[in-house]
Design an enzyme around this catalytic site. Structure first.
Site, PDB file in Angstrom:
ATOM      1  N   GLN A 145       0.808  -1.221   0.000  1.00  0.00           N
ATOM      2  CA  GLN A 145       0.000   0.000   0.000  1.00  0.00           C
ATOM      3  C   GLN A 145       0.842   1.272   0.000  1.00  0.00           C
ATOM      4  O   GLN A 145       0.450   2.274  -0.624  1.00  0.00           O
ATOM      5  CB  GLN A 145      -0.962  -0.003   1.194  1.00  0.00           C
ATOM      6  CG  GLN A 145      -2.088  -1.015   1.044  1.00  0.00           C
ATOM      7  CD  GLN A 145      -3.086  -0.943   2.178  1.00  0.00           C
ATOM      8  OE1 GLN A 145      -2.812  -0.380   3.246  1.00  0.00           O
ATOM      9  NE2 GLN A 145      -4.254  -1.515   1.976  1.00  0.00           N
ATOM     10  N   GLN A 193      12.730   6.183  -4.670  1.00  0.00           N
ATOM     11  CA  GLN A 193      12.333   5.472  -3.458  1.00  0.00           C
ATOM     12  C   GLN A 193      11.676   4.136  -3.808  1.00  0.00           C
ATOM     13  O   GLN A 193      11.904   3.126  -3.132  1.00  0.00           O
ATOM     14  CB  GLN A 193      11.377   6.348  -2.641  1.00  0.00           C
ATOM     15  CG  GLN A 193      11.244   5.949  -1.192  1.00  0.00           C
ATOM     16  CD  GLN A 193      12.498   6.256  -0.384  1.00  0.00           C
ATOM     17  OE1 GLN A 193      13.412   6.924  -0.871  1.00  0.00           O
ATOM     18  NE2 GLN A 193      12.566   5.756   0.839  1.00  0.00           N
ATOM     19  N   ILE A 194      10.853   4.120  -4.839  1.00  0.00           N
ATOM     20  CA  ILE A 194      10.197   2.883  -5.260  1.00  0.00           C
ATOM     21  C   ILE A 194      11.224   1.865  -5.741  1.00  0.00           C
ATOM     22  O   ILE A 194      11.126   0.669  -5.457  1.00  0.00           O
ATOM     23  CB  ILE A 194       9.145   3.181  -6.344  1.00  0.00           C
ATOM     24  CG1 ILE A 194       7.958   3.943  -5.728  1.00  0.00           C
ATOM     25  CG2 ILE A 194       8.661   1.896  -7.018  1.00  0.00           C
ATOM     26  CD1 ILE A 194       6.998   4.527  -6.744  1.00  0.00           C
ATOM     27  N   GLU A 229      14.818  29.264 -16.889  1.00  0.00           N
ATOM     28  CA  GLU A 229      13.657  30.097 -17.278  1.00  0.00           C
ATOM     29  C   GLU A 229      12.981  30.709 -16.056  1.00  0.00           C
ATOM     30  O   GLU A 229      11.780  30.943 -16.049  1.00  0.00           O
ATOM     31  CB  GLU A 229      12.626  29.311 -18.108  1.00  0.00           C
ATOM     32  CG  GLU A 229      13.171  28.397 -19.166  1.00  0.00           C
ATOM     33  CD  GLU A 229      14.160  29.066 -20.110  1.00  0.00           C
ATOM     34  OE1 GLU A 229      14.359  30.284 -20.026  1.00  0.00           O
ATOM     35  OE2 GLU A 229      14.750  28.354 -20.922  1.00  0.00           O
TER      36      GLU A 229
END
Length: 395
Positions: free
Chosen positions: A289, A346-347, A373
């Site tokens: 999750q 992180q994943i 920019e």
């Protein structure tokens, strides 16, 4: 809003066909070539030629001058599509179709448009010389000067421009220079000059080594007693250079926002693939999750940036003043991209820190979007200034 103020752009059906073709080109040609671009720090010449043949260098140039005549909404979609691949691919043509073309459109004389639009549409590369060693967002500190030629014919430019994208490849530069010694209201001491890069006295430094964005090059431009004719003054009028620059930066900021959005999508797609393939505790980590939370947060933020892009570009095509909203889009999209690529690392976990995985490159490549920019902080000041100005005008 009069019809003259709106920009219909390319026929919608033809444009959708072009986007479909471009998406296939990105996935089948550009992404497979990324390893070559990274290894050699340059886009292969044959790919640059292909991009020129596709008309990417003249997307926003009017059709009668050899371009595709895209409006801002269409231009932003092309940038977003191209930005799904390595940033260098967008960078090589972005100054042409964004800031340089916008300045020529907004401030160029008919003669300047007739000369330069066909040339950049054909693939001549442009650069935009605003930033200096001692001045970026602060035009009052600009040190580059343009003084009348004592012979009475044209101008003499001296100074240095820094961090100039495409400087090593450009055949023309739009150079901002001080034409008045004293700082004037509304930056009227700054003028803009169209300078061919082969003009005597123009030299370009070695490409700077960067954190990311391999294949995209920036370098200093040195101007040493550079003589340009009177026709080089953009619009034929002094004191308008900064105005032209700021108007063209609206397009530049939309381009960076669109690029940030496209690259965030590429990074998220990579994370989705990795999360479904990588297993821990006997199942794909995509089932966890907290991984799903990072995926969902990223999808939500990318969608918000896509909605902002659609809104600001539609406003631009209707002829509205978009300075504040273009700045807001650029701030949000670039910061969003930074958050997404951080989640992607992180994943990936430990693999995300290794150069052999794409997540590490995404993280480095995305960092510059919050800087060029207009940095996030400068643009926040600009947004607030215009909010307060509008509030005071309504009081």
């Amino acid at each position: 809003m009069s019809a003259a103020q709106s920009n219909p752009g390319m026929d919608p059906e033809l444009f959708e066909q072009f986007i479909d073709q471009l998406e296939r080109y990105v996935r089948e040609r550009l992404i497979p070539a990324e390893k070559d671009v990274i290894a050699n720090d340059r886009i292969p010449d044959e790919i640059v030629t292909e991009m020129k043949d596709m008309g990417l260098f003249g997307l926003t140039v009017p059709e009668e001058f050899g371009g595709a005549g895209l409006n801002v909404s269409q231009y932003a979609r092309v940038v977003k599509t191209m930005a799904y691949a390595a940033p260098a691919y967008r960078s090589i043509f972005s100054i042409n179709v964004g800031m340089f073309n916008s300045a020529i459109k907004n401030g160029g004389t008919e003669a300047q448009q007739a000369e330069w639009w066909p040339r950049i549409a054909a693939g001549e590369i442009a650069c935009f010389g605003l930033t200096e060693p001692g001045s970026g967002s602060d035009s009052a500190a600009m040190a580059t000067t343009a003084k009348p030629d004592p012979s009475g014919n044209g101008w003499i430019l001296n100074g240095t421009k820094r961090y100039i994208t495409n400087a090593p490849h450009a055949s023309v530069g739009l150079i901002m220079a001080r034409t008045e010694k004293e700082n004037l209201p509304k930056n009227a001491h700054v003028s803009a000059f169209i300078v061919p890069m082969d003009t005597p006295g123009v030299s370009v430094g070695s490409p700077d080594h960067k954190m990311g964005q391999s294949g995209s090059h920036i370098a200093d431009i040195m101007l040493d007693d550079v003589h340009v004719p009177g026709e080089a003054l953009l619009g034929g009028e002094t004191g308008k250079g900064f105005v032209f620059a700021m108007k063209s930066l609206d397009n530049g900021r939309i381009s960076v926002g669109a690029a940030s959005t496209g690259y965030a999508r590429r990074a998220l797609d990579s994370a989705l693939r990795y999360a479904t393939e990588r297993k821990a505790f006997g199942e794909p980590i995509a089932n966890f999750q907290l991984i799903q939370q990072m995926l969902a947060e990223s999808e939500t933020e990318i969608y918000a940036a896509e909605a902002m892009m659609a809104d600001v570009t539609a406003r631009a095509d209707r002829g509205e003043n978009i300075l504040r909203k273009a700045a807001a889009f650029k701030v949000f999209a670039s910061e969003m991209c930074g958050r997404v690529v951080d989640r992607v690392v992180q994943i990936y976990g430990g693999a995300g820190y290794l150069a052999e995985y794409d997540a590490e490159r995404f993280f480095r490549d995305a960092r510059i979007y919050r800087i060029y920019e207009g940095t996030t902080q400068i643009l926040q000041l600009q947004i607030a200034k215009h909010m307060l100005r509008d509030f005071a005008a309504q009081a």
